[in-house]
Motif scaffolding. Structure first.
Motif, short mmCIF file in Angstrom:
data_model
loop_
_atom_site.label_atom_id
_atom_site.label_comp_id
_atom_site.label_asym_id
_atom_site.label_seq_id
_atom_site.Cartn_x
_atom_site.Cartn_y
_atom_site.Cartn_z
N LYS A 201 0.80 -1.15 -0.18
CA LYS A 201 0.12 0.22 -0.09
C LYS A 201 0.86 1.17 -0.10
O LYS A 201 0.48 2.41 -0.52
N ARG A 202 1.93 1.24 0.64
CA ARG A 202 2.72 2.55 0.91
C ARG A 202 3.48 2.84 -0.36
O ARG A 202 3.47 3.58 -0.97
N PHE A 203 3.84 1.37 -0.98
CA PHE A 203 4.47 1.65 -2.55
C PHE A 203 3.39 2.18 -3.55
O PHE A 203 3.79 3.39 -4.33
N LEU A 204 2.25 1.92 -3.59
CA LEU A 204 1.25 2.55 -4.53
C LEU A 204 1.12 4.29 -4.09
O LEU A 204 1.04 5.02 -4.94
N VAL A 205 0.88 4.48 -2.77
CA VAL A 205 1.05 5.63 -2.46
C VAL A 205 2.19 6.81 -3.05
O VAL A 205 2.07 7.71 -3.41
N ARG A 206 3.20 6.08 -2.64
CA ARG A 206 4.40 6.80 -3.17
C ARG A 206 4.76 7.05 -4.46
O ARG A 206 4.91 8.03 -5.10
#
Length: 420
Positions: free
Chosen positions: A98-103
């Motif tokens: 999830k953090r990858f997609l936000v980044r």
């Protein structure tokens, strides 16, 4: 901060963040409103077992460094038998994913506002033109996307979704160590994702062990909160059912729960009443998009995100037209690409959970004898392939099922017609 965006997305889960990522890459002004604080994200929404397959990883450019373990097979268990199929897969570290997609979305220009709870759509002349959040704050937009999952505050107020409690599936999972993944009394689960059909453990659902490397695994269960499946469940809560399994399965004799690694979630197993309206689309578990049969939600959520991004791009190109008619392109893409044969697969799901425990052993024997192509067709909802899994002895069960679940049968009939 600008008070007008091309697209505003409520929710930074995989569907919402992927939709923002796609649209930002097309140079649209995108805002994502996320309830959680950025410092803790995604502690409250870290709810997925996160098992997926190479098709998702490749289609959406997901890097290997968010993967806990690459798997080689899928195992189905019944109370006394099992079926193993070679199938490459990946168990993701869901929070990292999830953090990858936000980044990625931010790197392409998407704006994120954390600590921002979307509460209501803003409408003018029958069309959605913005979102109200955190009580009295407002933001204007041409297109609104609800990716908040089962909470669905925007979609519910617009009458786009009608999520029913009796169709809600709830789940609990622990990450554990000391799991004996290759126990002599069971199938070898080394580098495997296992789903177990067993009413004693998960009435109206299934339990799972997803190997995450060495002696660690994600272990959990889920079931539909429908009284049809819970007549003999001993009055146990979902936590009680999981503890019963952990106490009695020898694979967990020396296993321990990892502190802080419990995940809970829910999704609805039902067809969408609708998907869009003027200036508005619902994606991911808001609709819902989860696979009804095996519970895989990541790939379908990502597909729904891409379908919404394609639709928004179409509606905002060469002039803005976000009428319900134009937004309905999303509905067509959803039914074609996200959840084809949805009603048949929903019928299969309820029939599978309706069957008695002893029928699961016969199912394992049948699919062990079935060729790979026929099995794939049955899993995809082909009625002729499904028929090969039924027997004369099933007629009383089928009769009772039709009596108890007539609406589910009625919804699936149109998809059977081309095969009759």
């Amino acid at each position: 901060m600008t008070d007008h965006f091309d697209v505003v997305i409520a929710g930074a889960g995989p569907a919402g963040a992927q939709c923002a990522r796609d649209l930002a890459e097309r140079d649209y002004d995108v805002l994502v409103l996320e309830t959680e604080s950025e410092d803790e994200f995604p502690r409250q929404s870290n709810k997925s077992t996160a098992g997926t397959f190479p098709s998702m990883m490749g289609a959406f450019g997901i890097p290997d460094d968010v993967v806990m373990n690459f798997t080689d097979s899928v195992v189905l268990e019944s109370p006394n038998d099992h079926f193993t199929q070679g199938q490459p897969g990946a168990v993701l570290e869901f929070a990292d994913f999830k953090r990858f997609l936000v980044r990625e979305g931010r790197e392409h220009g998407a704006e994120y506002r954390f600590d921002s709870r979307a509460t209501a759509p803003i409408t003018e002349n029958g069309s959605v033109v913005g979102v109200r959040y955190n009580g009295d704050e407002e933001v204007r937009t041409d297109v609104v996307v609800d990716a908040t999952g089962p909470a669905a505050p925007l979609a519910k107020q617009l009458g786009v979704v009608d999520l029913e409690r009796e169709n809600q599936a709830i789940g609990i999972e622990w990450e554990m160590e000391g799991v004996e993944v290759n126990h002599p009394d069971y199938a070898d689960l080394t580098d495997a994702m296992m789903l177990r059909l067993d009413h004693d453990l998960a009435p109206g659902g299934y339990s799972w062990i997803f190997h995450t490397g060495e002696d660690t695994a994600k272990v959990g269960l889920c079931y539909i909160q429908n009284k049809t499946y819970h007549a003999d469940d001993e009055g146990l809560s979902i936590d009680g059912h999981l503890e019963k399994w952990l106490d009695n399965d020898p694979r967990f004799e020396n296993a321990e729960k990892l502190e802080g690694k419990q995940h809970r979630g829910s999704a609805h197993i039902q067809p969408p009443s609708s998907l869009s309206t003027d200036g508005f689309m619902a994606i991911g578990d808001t609709v819902p998009s989860i696979d009804p049969l095996w519970g895989e939600g990541i790939h379908k959520g990502m597909k729904s995100a891409r379908a919404a991004a394609i639709t928004a791009d179409r509606c905002l190109t060469g002039g803005v037209d976000t009428s319900a008619e134009e937004m309905r392109v999303y509905d067509d893409l959803w039914h074609r690409d996200v959840a084809p044969n949805a009603s048949v697969r929903l019928l299969m799901t309820h029939l599978l959970y309706y069957a008695p425990n002893e029928r699961y052993d016969r199912l394992m024997a049948d699919i062990n004898a079935m060729d790979v192509d026929t099995l794939a067709s049955a899993n995809g909802g082909n009625p002729l392939a499904i028929a090969k899994l039924l027997h004369r002895e099933d007629l009383p069960m089928l009769r009772d099922f039709v009596r108890d679940d007539p609406e589910i049968v009625k919804q699936a009939l149109p998809e059977f017609v081309p095969f009759l």
